[in-house]
Design a protein around this motif. Structure first.
Motif, PDB file in Angstrom:
ATOM      1  N   PHE A  38      -3.399   5.182   7.467  1.00 49.31           N
ATOM      2  CA  PHE A  38      -2.545   5.807   6.448  1.00 49.31           C
ATOM      3  C   PHE A  38      -1.951   4.750   5.512  1.00 49.31           C
ATOM      4  O   PHE A  38      -1.912   4.925   4.298  1.00 49.31           O
ATOM      5  N   VAL A  39      -1.492   3.653   6.088  1.00 50.15           N
ATOM      6  CA  VAL A  39      -0.910   2.575   5.285  1.00 50.15           C
ATOM      7  C   VAL A  39      -1.944   2.014   4.323  1.00 50.15           C
ATOM      8  O   VAL A  39      -1.671   1.831   3.130  1.00 50.15           O
ATOM      9  N   VAL A  42      -3.351   5.110   1.860  1.00 46.89           N
ATOM     10  CA  VAL A  42      -2.423   5.936   1.068  1.00 46.89           C
ATOM     11  C   VAL A  42      -1.193   5.148   0.614  1.00 46.89           C
ATOM     12  O   VAL A  42      -0.984   4.941  -0.590  1.00 46.89           O
ATOM     13  N   ALA A  43      -0.367   4.708   1.555  1.00 41.79           N
ATOM     14  CA  ALA A  43       0.941   4.164   1.198  1.00 41.79           C
ATOM     15  C   ALA A  43       0.856   2.886   0.361  1.00 41.79           C
ATOM     16  O   ALA A  43       1.497   2.775  -0.689  1.00 41.79           O
ATOM     17  N   VAL A  46      -0.628   3.376  -3.204  1.00 37.83           N
ATOM     18  CA  VAL A  46       0.377   3.995  -4.079  1.00 37.83           C
ATOM     19  C   VAL A  46       1.422   2.964  -4.495  1.00 37.83           C
ATOM     20  O   VAL A  46       1.842   2.922  -5.660  1.00 37.83           O
ATOM     21  N   LEU A  47       1.834   2.109  -3.558  1.00 41.10           N
ATOM     22  CA  LEU A  47       2.798   1.057  -3.887  1.00 41.10           C
ATOM     23  C   LEU A  47       2.222   0.098  -4.933  1.00 41.10           C
ATOM     24  O   LEU A  47       2.909  -0.270  -5.898  1.00 41.10           O
ATOM     25  N   GLN A 204       8.491   7.955  -2.974  1.00 45.11           N
ATOM     26  CA  GLN A 204       8.641   8.254  -1.556  1.00 45.11           C
ATOM     27  C   GLN A 204       7.467   7.723  -0.740  1.00 45.11           C
ATOM     28  O   GLN A 204       7.650   7.172   0.358  1.00 45.11           O
ATOM     29  N   LEU A 205       6.262   7.888  -1.258  1.00 44.61           N
ATOM     30  CA  LEU A 205       5.090   7.353  -0.556  1.00 44.61           C
ATOM     31  C   LEU A 205       5.123   5.827  -0.525  1.00 44.61           C
ATOM     32  O   LEU A 205       4.813   5.211   0.501  1.00 44.61           O
ATOM     33  N   ALA A 206       5.500   5.209  -1.634  1.00 47.87           N
ATOM     34  CA  ALA A 206       5.567   3.745  -1.691  1.00 47.87           C
ATOM     35  C   ALA A 206       6.606   3.205  -0.715  1.00 47.87           C
ATOM     36  O   ALA A 206       6.416   2.134  -0.121  1.00 47.87           O
ATOM     37  N   LEU A 208       7.277   4.260   2.148  1.00 49.90           N
ATOM     38  CA  LEU A 208       6.760   4.282   3.517  1.00 49.90           C
ATOM     39  C   LEU A 208       5.903   3.062   3.824  1.00 49.90           C
ATOM     40  O   LEU A 208       5.696   2.731   5.003  1.00 49.90           O
ATOM     41  N   ALA A 209       5.400   2.395   2.806  1.00 47.76           N
ATOM     42  CA  ALA A 209       4.400   1.342   2.999  1.00 47.76           C
ATOM     43  C   ALA A 209       4.905   0.223   3.904  1.00 47.76           C
ATOM     44  O   ALA A 209       4.235  -0.169   4.867  1.00 47.76           O
ATOM     45  N   ALA A 212       5.969   1.325   7.775  1.00 43.62           N
ATOM     46  CA  ALA A 212       4.787   1.824   8.469  1.00 43.62           C
ATOM     47  C   ALA A 212       3.772   0.702   8.700  1.00 43.62           C
ATOM     48  O   ALA A 212       3.129   0.627   9.757  1.00 43.62           O
TER      49      ALA A 212
END
Length: 314
Positions: A38-39, A42-43, A46-47, A204-206, A208-209, A212
């Motif tokens: 996921f990191v 996705v995360a 996005v970051l 919000q997604l960034a 989490l990077a 996580a």
């Protein structure tokens, strides 16, 4: 030193928490693999997208970042190769893997959270510029040199250079990090602003990077053991944690990088060895114990050396 501890210790504390979650059996190891996926997919993309899309390069040249960082990489890799082949009497393939283990920093899972916490957004911009070429340069160099070593050691039928580059290129164009960086560059050059609900979701997604990524790398550490290569692995650990950031620091000062960009490059180079060293060893079927031991040692000792570099740059 209290400021250094406040910024560095939480990074390694999250790695320790991830390790304990799996080590105690509270969570399964395969959950860590899923979190890492996921990191990576996705995360962090996005970051990187948000960072480049909203970046202010302040007149700095990305070329100087690349030259400064990879000058340190080239020096450390060469020393590691010579140490492995001449000092420890290993063959050329182990020499290449020693170079990778000593010079391939974990830029994504540890470098990004560390630079974000200590340097801030300017540092993340600099690191994003480095990440845009880091993986391609390091993987191409490692793969090409390993193919060359195998040819000289007569251990495997080598593939053609064209086929080699095609395989690497095909992997890179599908790499989520590359896609995130390219998308961010398109938004940046087009002057497209990020706003409204889209901006909220991206933020919000960034966010989490970093946590996580750190927990996932800790959960993955259980599969990287210290094997029978402790001597050479300890030497590569010293090169990774001390020589690489030291040589990058000298190169940054000689090239006149700003304090923020210098700090970002040095801190990134000071983090533990990335899992790509083990992936390369697994792909070529050689040096698993060296890569695994170096990853474990650099992660265990990194809290002290990273703190030292953060203090020096403070």
């Amino acid at each position: 030193m209290s400021d250094v501890a406040f910024n560095v210790l939480p990074i390694f504390a999250l790695i320790l928490i991830g390790w304990l979650l799996v080590r105690t059996g509270y969570l399964r190891e395969d959950l860590g693999e899923g979190l890492g996926e996921f990191v990576f997919r996705v995360a962090v993309p996005v970051l990187l997208f948000r960072t480049i899309a909203e970046a202010n390069f302040s007149g700095e040249s990305p070329l100087r970042i690349w030259v400064a960082y990879f000058a340190g990489v080239a020096f450390t890799w060469t020393v590691a190769h010579l140490a492995a082949t001449l000092g420890f009497g290993r063959d050329r393939r182990i020499g290449v893997l020693a170079g990778v283990s000593s010079a391939f920093a974990n830029t994504i899972f540890i470098g990004l959270p560390l630079v974000s916490r200590i340097v801030g957004n300017d540092g993340v911009v600099a690191l994003s510029v480095l990440i845009s070429v880091h993986l391609p340069v390091m993987m191409i160099a490692g793969t090409v040199l390993m193919e060359r070593a195998e040819r000289k050691e007569h251990t495997r039928e080598p593939q053609s250079f064209a086929a080699l580059l095609f395989g690497i290129g095909r992997s890179l164009v599908r790499n989520p990090l590359v896609i995130g960086l390219l998308a961010g560059a398109l938004f940046h050059t087009g002057g497209v602003p990020l706003s409204g609900p889209v901006k909220v979701v991206i933020d919000q997604l960034a966010a989490l990077a970093a946590p996580a990524a750190l927990v996932s790398i800790g959960m993955a550490l259980n599969k990287y053991k210290v094997g029978g290569n402790a001597g050479i692995a300890l030497a590569m650990t010293a090169l990774k944690l001390l020589v690489l950031p030291g040589s990058v620091y000298v190169a940054c000062r000689l090239l006149g990088l700003s304090p923020e960009w210098t700090a970002a490059m040095v801190l990134t180079s000071s983090v533990p060895t990335g899992v790509n060293a083990w992936l390369l060893a697994n792909h070529f079927g050689v040096g698993h114990a060296l890569a695994s031991s170096t990853i474990t040692m650099t992660t265990a000792l990194g809290v002290f050396t990273v703190s030292f570099w953060a203090w020096l740059l403070g």
